[in-house]
Enzyme design. Structure first.
Site, PDB file in Angstrom:
ATOM      1  N   ASN A 109     -12.291  -5.542   1.050  1.00 25.47           N
ATOM      2  CA  ASN A 109     -12.683  -4.457   1.966  1.00 25.47           C
ATOM      3  C   ASN A 109     -13.585  -3.459   1.249  1.00 25.47           C
ATOM      4  OD1 ASN A 109     -10.812  -5.722   3.551  1.00 25.47           O
ATOM      5  ND2 ASN A 109      -9.216  -4.212   3.226  1.00 25.47           N
ATOM      6  N   ASP A 110     -13.093  -2.987   0.116  1.00 28.90           N
ATOM      7  CA  ASP A 110     -13.903  -2.028  -0.633  1.00 28.90           C
ATOM      8  C   ASP A 110     -15.051  -2.726  -1.368  1.00 28.90           C
ATOM      9  OD1 ASP A 110     -13.005   0.604  -0.152  1.00 28.90           O
ATOM     10  OD2 ASP A 110     -11.147   0.130  -1.188  1.00 28.90           O
TER      11      ASP A 110
ATOM     12  N   GLU B 233     -12.304  -4.356  -6.765  1.00 28.81           N
ATOM     13  CA  GLU B 233     -12.841  -3.930  -5.460  1.00 28.81           C
ATOM     14  C   GLU B 233     -14.077  -3.054  -5.605  1.00 28.81           C
ATOM     15  OE1 GLU B 233      -9.883  -1.747  -3.207  1.00 28.81           O
ATOM     16  OE2 GLU B 233      -9.108  -0.766  -4.989  1.00 28.81           O
TER      17      GLU B 233
ATOM     18  N   CYS C 238      -6.705 -10.004  -1.500  1.00 34.79           N
ATOM     19  CA  CYS C 238      -5.813  -9.246  -0.609  1.00 34.79           C
ATOM     20  C   CYS C 238      -6.574  -8.393   0.404  1.00 34.79           C
ATOM     21  CB  CYS C 238      -4.845  -8.380  -1.401  1.00 34.79           C
ATOM     22  SG  CYS C 238      -5.658  -7.052  -2.299  1.00 34.79           S
TER      23      CYS C 238
ATOM     24  N   ARG D  66       0.863  -1.204   0.000  1.00 27.97           N
ATOM     25  CA  ARG D  66       0.000   0.000   0.000  1.00 27.97           C
ATOM     26  C   ARG D  66       0.893   1.245   0.000  1.00 27.97           C
ATOM     27  NH1 ARG D  66      -3.395  -3.254   3.751  1.00 27.97           N
ATOM     28  NH2 ARG D  66      -5.518  -3.269   2.945  1.00 27.97           N
TER      29      ARG D  66
HETATM   30  C1  PEP Z   1      -9.446  -3.621  -0.225  1.00 28.75           C
HETATM   31  O1  PEP Z   1     -10.193  -2.675  -0.493  1.00 28.75           O
HETATM   32  O2  PEP Z   1      -9.852  -4.772   0.031  1.00 28.75           O
HETATM   33  C2  PEP Z   1      -7.985  -3.414  -0.167  1.00 28.75           C
HETATM   34  C3  PEP Z   1      -7.165  -4.419   0.029  1.00 28.75           C
HETATM   35  O3  PEP Z   1      -7.526  -2.132  -0.281  1.00 28.75           O
HETATM   36  P1  PEP Z   1      -7.541  -1.079   0.922  1.00 28.75           P
HETATM   37  O4  PEP Z   1      -7.916  -1.805   2.173  1.00 28.75           O
HETATM   38  O5  PEP Z   1      -6.171  -0.477   0.989  1.00 28.75           O
HETATM   39  O6  PEP Z   1      -8.579  -0.101   0.475  1.00 28.75           O
HETATM   40 MG    MG Z   2      -9.366  -0.876  -1.368  1.00 27.71          MG
END
Ligand code: PEP
Ligand code: MG
Length: 579
Positions: A456-457, A433, A504, A298
């Site tokens: 996550n997103d 995402e 991820c 990141r």
């Molecule tokens: C996600 O969105 O799953 C991701 C891995 O990116 P971040 O958590 O940095 O937004």
């Molecule tokens: Mg993300």
């Protein structure tokens, strides 16, 4: 003793004194006290004034004859305010009449005065508002114990308690002294939680009104495994937690013993376990925990703690350092994912009304080409040092991908002209995402070498639930049937197109979701390093056949509640000591 339940976001147990961190736009919560306690609050107020005056009159700058006149003038103004009896009386009256804490009475009185000053058209007077805020901070420091200002200079172990922490603040904590984090706000996948996890600091979020309960100096237990925070625990509870903490450390130790063992299922299927990192020095930790490479770097965290934009050399140094740790293993460098909760809000722009739907991530890069190209140059230069791959975040449509690739090609041409070496065949991937990317995965797959699912997103956008908002945290779940259907589509489309696929997002580090992901066909997971041993243990305890059966069953269930309880039971059978 008070027990608070929140969301566990970073495992481990900590027991230490609390430091309550304020934030500039955060008001001290209104907390009432019993009538008999008012006298104690008034005494606390007196002491705070006394200590603030002593502090100011003892200031080097004030004492020093050579000190600049304007500094002395400022301190003199502060002292005048602090010695003003009518100000103290006003605050005392509020404690008396409203039965509130001294800190609330100080904060509310001084902020009212500051607001009043700032409205006056005479600039000399309006500028005094800043002095009033300063006096407020000084008094609060004496009332609440140490505040943010001296968190950088800790000398003993503490638990940080705050309404909310930004990823920047979290990343700046000194791990040697900050042993636990507990916040009113936040969610499991908010970026501060991710940083806490990567730093290995036990953390609990979404505690709603914890800051109203804790005072600086209170003993606090943070149970990052079960999402519990205990304020002023009794001796028995402290003793129980010390034992539990020892047991947990033993389990961690035992799992660390898996480092040299491969992540292979009982029926012989090799799973690639990669690490997610935010800072270059975390690569070593991924290696120590037995990771096979970096699946998500990141890079926006390069912007942390730096008032200026990173230069091409700053980027290059960070990437080269990481590659030197994993020379012959993959390193997926994600291009800048700035925006939303990551920095641009405060650094560059007027706040956006819906930052998570606004100018973030690849959109931000495509509108800031100079910054984007600096990073691409650095990634390309680092690509000759090892197995570097590049990944674009938050792609929502094919045009965005084409544009990003075109700019990458432009940068390659620039490097050609300058005879700078890079890997021309550097693999290019995207994060899937957003629901739009998931639904058009078949077409996106034709133009990339790999996908990485950012659960996550993907969860946030599919369910329309803010990933960092504790008020809707019960609605946020990556195993919701809608999210799982999208994940399945992406995996199938990637397999059809014969491109690599990994996960991820935080789902990859969730012990309860691992079997499901394997059963859905995922063979590469990328996760926070502290979770690598536990996830490896789960992988080594199952067969792919078991995972397939579980995934088939889960995909027939139509409610999140059924799915999560089914997954919990399955995981508990496999690694009971972890739950
Ligand atoms: C996600 O969105 O799953 C991701 C891995 O990116 P971040 O958590 O940095 O937004
Ligand atoms: Mg993300």
């Amino acid at each position: 003793m008070e027990i608070k339940k929140g969301i566990a976001v970073s495992p481990g147990i900590s027991i230490a004194k609390a430091v309550v961190v304020d934030s500039e736009d955060y008001r001290i919560p209104r907390r009432t006290v019993t009538p008999s306690r008012r006298i104690i609050e008034i005494q606390r107020l007196r002491n705070a004034f006394k200590e603030a005056i002593n502090e100011l009159t003892g200031q080097d700058a004030f004492q020093n004859e050579m000190a600049q006149k304007n500094v002395k003038d400022i301190f003199a103004v502060h002292l005048r305010f602090l010695r003003d009896r009518s100000l103290r009386k006003k605050i005392t009256d509020i404690i008396q009449s409203e039965s509130v804490t001294a800190e609330y009475a100080v904060s509310t009185t001084l902020r009212d005065i500051a607001a009043h000053f700032s409205k006056v058209s005479d600039t000399y007077i309006s500028e005094r508002a800043a002095d009033i805020y300063d006096i407020e901070r000084r008094l609060l420091k004496h009332l609440l114990g140490r505040t943010r200002e001296n968190i950088d200079h800790l000398t003993d172990e503490v638990v940080i308690v705050a309404r909310e922490l930004s990823p920047t603040q979290t990343a700046g904590f000194n791990k040697d002294f900050v042993k636990g984090l507990a916040t009113d706000a936040g969610g499991r996948t908010s970026h501060s939680a991710i940083v806490a996890r990567s730093l290995g600091i036990p953390a609990v979020v979404a505690l709603e009104d914890l800051t109203e309960t804790v005072r600086g100096g209170d003993i606090v237990i943070v149970d990052g495994n079960r999402g519990i925070v205990i304020v002023n625990p009794d001796h028995e509870t402290i003793a129980q937690y010390r034992d539990y903490s020892q047991e947990f450390l033993k389990l961690e130790h035992r799992l660390d013993g898996l480092r040299e063992k491969p992540a292979v299922t009982r029926d012989g299927v090799r799973i690639k376990l990669l690490g997610n990192i935010e800072f270059p020095d975390e690569a070593e930790i991924v290696l120590e925990k037995g990771g096979d490479g970096i699946g998500l770097y990141r890079t926006e965290f390069l912007y942390l703690n730096s008032p200026t934009e990173p230069t091409e050399e700053d980027h290059y140094k960070a990437y080269a350092e990481t590659v030197s740790v994993f020379k012959h293993r993959p390193i997926v460098i994600r291009t800048l994912d700035l925006g939303a909760d990551k920095y641009t809000q405060s650094k560059r722009f007027a706040p956006e009304p819906n930052p998570f739907l606004g100018l973030r991530s690849i959109r931000f890069c495509l509108q800031n080409l100079e910054m984007f190209k600096i990073q691409l140059r650095a990634i390309l230069r680092a690509s000759v040092l090892g197995e570097v791959k590049i990944m674009f975040p938050l792609i929502t449509n094919i045009q965005e991908l084409m544009q990003a690739k075109m700019i990458l090609r432009d940068v390659m041409e620039d490097l050609d002209e300058e005879s700078i070496k890079y890997n021309r065949d550097l693999p290019i991937g995207i994060m899937v995402e957003t629901p739009s990317a998931a639904l058009t995965a078949a077409s996106l797959a034709r133009d990339v070498d790999f996908f990485s699912i950012g659960t996550n997103d993907l969860t946030q956008y599919t369910l329309a639930v803010d990933r960092g908002n504790e008020l809707v945290s019960t609605l946020y779940s990556s195993v919701d049937p809608a999210v799982l259907r999208l994940i399945r589509t992406v995996i199938q489309d990637a397999n059809k197109a014969r491109i690599d696929i990994s996960v991820c997002g935080e789902m990859a580090s969730d012990p309860e979701s691992v079997m499901l992901l394997l059963g859905m066909g995922v063979r590469t997971l990328s996760l926070a390093s502290p979770m690598l041993p536990e996830i490896k243990q789960i992988i080594r305890s199952v067969t792919i056949e078991e995972c397939n059966t579980l995934a088939r069953k889960v995909l027939t269930l139509n409610s999140e509640r059924q799915i999560s309880s089914y997954l919990r039971d399955a995981a508990r059978k496999i690694l009971p000591e972890a739950f």
